[in-house]
Design an enzyme around this catalytic site. Structure first.
Site, PDB file in Angstrom:
ATOM      1  N   HIS A  22       0.829  -1.208   0.000  1.00 23.46           N
ATOM      2  CA  HIS A  22       0.000   0.000   0.000  1.00 23.46           C
ATOM      3  C   HIS A  22       0.864   1.259   0.000  1.00 23.46           C
ATOM      4  CE1 HIS A  22      -3.699   2.320   1.138  1.00 23.46           C
ATOM      5  NE2 HIS A  22      -2.779   3.130   1.653  1.00 23.46           N
ATOM      6  N   GLU A  23       1.844   1.303   0.905  1.00 20.78           N
ATOM      7  CA  GLU A  23       2.682   2.490   1.014  1.00 20.78           C
ATOM      8  C   GLU A  23       3.640   2.626  -0.165  1.00 20.78           C
ATOM      9  OE1 GLU A  23       2.165   4.898   2.984  1.00 20.78           O
ATOM     10  OE2 GLU A  23       0.602   3.826   4.076  1.00 20.78           O
ATOM     11  N   HIS A  26       1.892   4.207  -3.103  1.00 19.60           N
ATOM     12  CA  HIS A  26       1.814   5.667  -3.003  1.00 19.60           C
ATOM     13  C   HIS A  26       3.130   6.311  -3.442  1.00 19.60           C
ATOM     14  CE1 HIS A  26      -2.089   6.020  -1.211  1.00 19.60           C
ATOM     15  NE2 HIS A  26      -1.769   5.438  -0.071  1.00 19.60           N
TER      16      HIS A  26
END
Length: 226
Positions: A22-23, A26
């Protein structure tokens, strides 16, 4: 105690992978759109130690949702700051939905293998099935939870990117209090029970298809108090 270790062995790898990807998503999206901050800080890595938040990881394992340390994004570096933040924000939930889909495919593949009746393979397929089921569940949770339209969650940033700059600035003033707002809504209202919970279970069941009973059994085992 043995049951606790069994639960952690099922949850740990999928949970770490879910928050890490997820990170990284980004940071990768921001890097592609002009902001190298995450790359320069060494955050474009799948090493979970670079992303973990201790409290968020414990919450992920014991409550069912959690968080990692946010990848830093310098909006002013983005080539089109207002518009580009939409794609940076969407990258995280999109990555989790992708992992959910891959987990569902793995779950179906294991189901086909187990259907061959080769009992000697169970020592390998059974733990993979359990982890794939939890991976599907936790990735859908992270994707849906992060799409709540309140900053600093991704949904809040998506909403801000879709609003005119004036109204986006007003929305982003909620950011220092947004997490507390979300926690209050989730734990002290019926939003989770009546909206978020059914959406999450519906999506997990859709992805799981015929393997839904496996996922349901894993969720019950991991989060039941018995």
């Amino acid at each position: 105690m043995e049951q606790i270790f069994l639960k952690i062995s099922i949850m740990l790898v999928p949970a770490l992978l879910a928050v890490t990807v997820h990170e990284v998503a980004h940071g990768y999206a921001a890097d592609r759109l002009g902001d190298p901050t995450a790359r320069l800080l060494g955050r474009l890595t799948l090493n979970p130690l670079r992303h973990l938040d201790p409290v968020g990881t414990l919450a992920l394992l014991f409550v069912g949702f959690g968080w990692a340390r946010p990848v830093p994004v310098n909006v002013t570096n983005l080539r089109h700051p207002h518009r580009s933040m939409l794609w940076v924000a969407l990258a995280g939930p999109t990555a989790n939905f992708t992992l959910a889909l891959l987990s569902a495919l793995l779950l179906h593949l294991v189901g086909l293998i187990e259907g061959l009746g080769l009992a000697w393979l169970n020592v390998v397929t059974h733990p993979i099935s359990l982890m794939a089921a939890f991976s599907l569940y936790i990735n859908v949770i992270l994707a849906v939870f992060n799409l709540i339209p309140v900053p600093p969650l991704d949904g809040g940033r998506v909403l801000a990117a879709m609003l005119p700059i004036r109204y986006a600035a007003m929305l982003m003033k909620l950011e220092p209090f947004g997490f507390f707002i979300v926690i209050a809504v989730v734990f002290f209202t019926d939003v989770w029970h009546n909206l978020l919970g059914p959406v999450i279970i519906g999506l997990v069941a859709f992805f799981a298809g015929q393997q839904w009973s496996v996922v349901e059994a894993v969720i019950h085992f991991l989060f039941s108090r018995g």
